[in-house]
Design a protein around this motif. Structure first.
Motif, mmCIF file in Angstrom:
data_model
loop_
_atom_site.group_PDB
_atom_site.id
_atom_site.type_symbol
_atom_site.label_atom_id
_atom_site.label_comp_id
_atom_site.label_asym_id
_atom_site.label_seq_id
_atom_site.Cartn_x
_atom_site.Cartn_y
_atom_site.Cartn_z
ATOM 1 N N TYR A 128 7.060 -4.725 4.334
ATOM 2 C CA TYR A 128 6.643 -6.132 4.478
ATOM 3 C C TYR A 128 7.899 -7.013 4.497
ATOM 4 O O TYR A 128 8.946 -6.619 3.961
ATOM 5 N N THR A 145 9.429 -7.443 0.846
ATOM 6 C CA THR A 145 9.598 -6.336 -0.102
ATOM 7 C C THR A 145 10.903 -5.592 0.179
ATOM 8 O O THR A 145 11.425 -5.628 1.293
ATOM 9 N N VAL A 203 6.676 0.276 2.232
ATOM 10 C CA VAL A 203 5.358 0.484 1.627
ATOM 11 C C VAL A 203 4.693 1.716 2.237
ATOM 12 O O VAL A 203 3.874 2.376 1.599
ATOM 13 N N PRO A 245 -3.675 5.861 -5.889
ATOM 14 C CA PRO A 245 -3.659 4.831 -6.931
ATOM 15 C C PRO A 245 -3.376 3.443 -6.348
ATOM 16 O O PRO A 245 -2.980 3.322 -5.187
ATOM 17 N N ASN A 246 -3.550 2.434 -7.161
ATOM 18 C CA ASN A 246 -3.235 1.066 -6.781
ATOM 19 C C ASN A 246 -1.797 0.956 -6.311
ATOM 20 O O ASN A 246 -0.899 1.495 -6.952
ATOM 21 N N GLY A 247 -1.596 0.279 -5.204
ATOM 22 C CA GLY A 247 -0.239 0.060 -4.720
ATOM 23 C C GLY A 247 0.313 1.221 -3.904
ATOM 24 O O GLY A 247 1.467 1.195 -3.484
ATOM 25 N N ALA A 248 -0.509 2.241 -3.662
ATOM 26 C CA ALA A 248 -0.047 3.423 -2.919
ATOM 27 C C ALA A 248 0.231 3.110 -1.451
ATOM 28 O O ALA A 248 0.966 3.843 -0.785
ATOM 29 N N GLY A 249 -0.387 2.032 -0.964
ATOM 30 C CA GLY A 249 -0.209 1.681 0.452
ATOM 31 C C GLY A 249 -1.461 1.918 1.284
ATOM 32 O O GLY A 249 -1.402 1.885 2.515
ATOM 33 N N LYS A 250 -2.587 2.122 0.625
ATOM 34 C CA LYS A 250 -3.839 2.413 1.338
ATOM 35 C C LYS A 250 -4.242 1.255 2.254
ATOM 36 O O LYS A 250 -4.560 1.465 3.421
ATOM 37 N N SER A 251 -4.236 0.044 1.708
ATOM 38 C CA SER A 251 -4.621 -1.111 2.537
ATOM 39 C C SER A 251 -3.623 -1.315 3.666
ATOM 40 O O SER A 251 -4.003 -1.633 4.801
ATOM 41 N N THR A 252 -2.353 -1.095 3.366
ATOM 42 C CA THR A 252 -1.320 -1.249 4.399
ATOM 43 C C THR A 252 -1.534 -0.232 5.523
ATOM 44 O O THR A 252 -1.374 -0.555 6.704
ATOM 45 N N PHE A 260 1.275 -9.065 10.125
ATOM 46 C CA PHE A 260 2.103 -9.103 8.917
ATOM 47 C C PHE A 260 3.612 -9.003 9.199
ATOM 48 O O PHE A 260 4.405 -9.062 8.280
ATOM 49 N N GLN A 320 -10.622 -4.989 2.358
ATOM 50 C CA GLN A 320 -10.933 -4.615 0.982
ATOM 51 C C GLN A 320 -11.790 -5.673 0.290
ATOM 52 O O GLN A 320 -12.737 -5.360 -0.409
HETATM 53 N N1 LIG Z 1 1.399 -9.055 2.332
HETATM 54 C C1 LIG Z 1 2.238 -8.363 1.527
HETATM 55 N N2 LIG Z 1 3.526 -8.740 1.393
HETATM 56 C C2 LIG Z 1 4.377 -8.039 0.601
HETATM 57 N N3 LIG Z 1 4.034 -6.949 -0.075
HETATM 58 C C3 LIG Z 1 2.767 -6.520 0.017
HETATM 59 C C4 LIG Z 1 1.795 -7.200 0.822
HETATM 60 N N4 LIG Z 1 0.621 -6.545 0.711
HETATM 61 C C5 LIG Z 1 0.851 -5.506 -0.121
HETATM 62 N N5 LIG Z 1 2.125 -5.486 -0.537
HETATM 63 C C6 LIG Z 1 2.745 -4.466 -1.414
HETATM 64 O O1 LIG Z 1 2.685 -3.216 -0.779
HETATM 65 C C7 LIG Z 1 2.370 -2.188 -1.696
HETATM 66 C C8 LIG Z 1 1.132 -1.435 -1.243
HETATM 67 O O2 LIG Z 1 0.041 -2.313 -1.250
HETATM 68 P P1 LIG Z 1 -1.378 -1.906 -0.682
HETATM 69 O O3 LIG Z 1 -1.234 -1.394 0.693
HETATM 70 O O4 LIG Z 1 -2.274 -3.085 -0.879
HETATM 71 O O5 LIG Z 1 -1.778 -0.708 -1.662
HETATM 72 P P2 LIG Z 1 -3.228 -0.152 -2.081
HETATM 73 O O6 LIG Z 1 -4.217 -0.640 -1.096
HETATM 74 O O7 LIG Z 1 -3.063 1.330 -2.080
HETATM 75 O O8 LIG Z 1 -3.491 -0.662 -3.457
HETATM 76 C C9 LIG Z 1 2.189 -2.854 -3.052
HETATM 77 O O9 LIG Z 1 3.384 -2.700 -3.761
HETATM 78 C C10 LIG Z 1 1.962 -4.304 -2.698
HETATM 79 O O10 LIG Z 1 2.442 -5.158 -3.703
#
Ligand SMILES: Nc1ncnc2c1ncn2[C@@H]1O[C@H](COP(=O)(O)OP(=O)(O)O)[C@@H](O)[C@H]1O
Ligand SMILES: [Mg+2]
Length: 279
Positions: free
Chosen positions: A13, A16, A20, A39-46, A59, A91
């Motif tokens: 991102y 960061t 990610v 787990p949380n923060g693994a990058g699933k949503s990304t 993004f 999500q």
């Molecule tokens: N828009 C963003 N800008 C900067 N960092 C982001 C953004 N969205 C998510 N992150 C970071 O990217 C990492 C992975 O996030 P995310 O993909 O949401 O993980 P998950 O869905 O597995 O919980 C996290 O450390 C989060 O803080």
């Protein structure tokens, strides 16, 4: 050739420091139902954003590697054309609501309206999609008056009505009870049987084991493990890495130490556990 291919995808991102997603290599066949855990923060949503074109077309940030869906490269497409093939349910379903429509029916029709689908066809498609996801009775409600679980069903329906070739669902049952969850998994399975390719981020491992074709375990932006649901979800590697396991898996693992579980594979679902303990 695979319907979806990610080749060496690394993404950071804008703000960061660390990537990610790191070196993601992945192939998904047409009609396959793949579940992503982690787990949380693994990058699933990304990962969902990358599949849906939001990374990098919305993004920004730094991306390398290639994302290909249905023979087209994301890097060579625009978001407008990409989303015609790939539908993403976010999500948080609240983020999905357009804010422009007063009823659930109109909300679900919104996407079809935007691409100019004729009125009669639109009505039929919206009604069919609502009946599929079990929300016909919500047609006249305001999208904002719904419970979280109902909003998730509406979000899913508004994606399904567009008939994407690739369906990406980011924790689509997080606010649902077990009955709703089962229904959603059932609908998704049915779509996959009909040829839709599905990537679904989920935590509910028992349902994944029952419905998904494959599981991908993501940790710190990397694929830790992938394979058949039972194989992945009962693996020691997952437990060692702090992933949640089903209560049936942990029970049988204990039982195995005492010689009370005789099968080769540990169970994930209740049915598998009952079956195994019978032996
Ligand atoms: N828009 C963003 N800008 C900067 N960092 C982001 C953004 N969205 C998510 N992150 C970071 O990217 C990492 C992975 O996030 P995310 O993909 O949401 O993980 P998950 O869905 O597995 O919980 C996290 O450390 C989060 O803080
Ligand atoms: Mg997420």
């Amino acid at each position: 050739m695979a319907f979806v291919t990610l080749q060496n995808v690394t993404y950071k991102y804008p703000l960061t420091e660390k990537p990610v997603l790191q070196n993601i290599n992945l192939q998904i066949q047409e009609g396959e139902f793949v579940s992503v855990i982690g787990p949380n923060g693994a990058g699933k949503s990304t990962l969902c954003y990358a599949l849906a074109g939001f990374v990098p077309h919305f993004f920004k940030g730094e991306i390398s590697g290639e994302i290909e869906v249905d023979g087209k490269l994301s890097s060579k497409s625009t978001l407008d054309t990409w989303v015609l093939n790939v539908g993403l349910a976010f999500q948080n379903p609240f983020n999905q609501i357009s804010g422009a429509k007063y009823t659930v029916f109109e909300e679900i029709a919104f996407g079809l309206e935007n691409i100019g689908v004729p009125r009669d066809e639109m009505k039929k498609r919206v009604e069919d999609a609502m009946s599929l996801t079990g929300i016909s009775e919500l047609a006249d409600r305001s999208p904002y008056s719904l419970s979280g679980g109902q909003q998730q069903r509406v979000a899913l329906t508004s994606i399904l009505v567009m008939r994407p070739r690739l369906l990406v669902l980011d924790e689509p049952t997080s606010q649902m009870d077990p009955i709703g969850t089962r229904e959603v998994f059932g609908v998704v399975r049915k779509m996959a049987e009909e040829g839709m390719t599905v990537v679904m981020v989920e935590h509910k491992v028992e349902w994944i084991a029952e419905f998904a074709d494959r599981v991908i375990a993501l940790k710190e932006g990397q694929i830790l493990m992938e394979g058949k649901p039972n194989e992945v979800l009962t693996s020691d590697l997952l437990t060692e890495n702090g992933f949640g396991v089903s209560r049936y898996t942990s029970t049988a693992r204990e039982a195995k130490k005492q010689g009370l579980w005789k099968k080769q594979n540990l169970p994930v679902t209740l049915d598998e556990a009952v079956e195994g303990f019978k032996k």
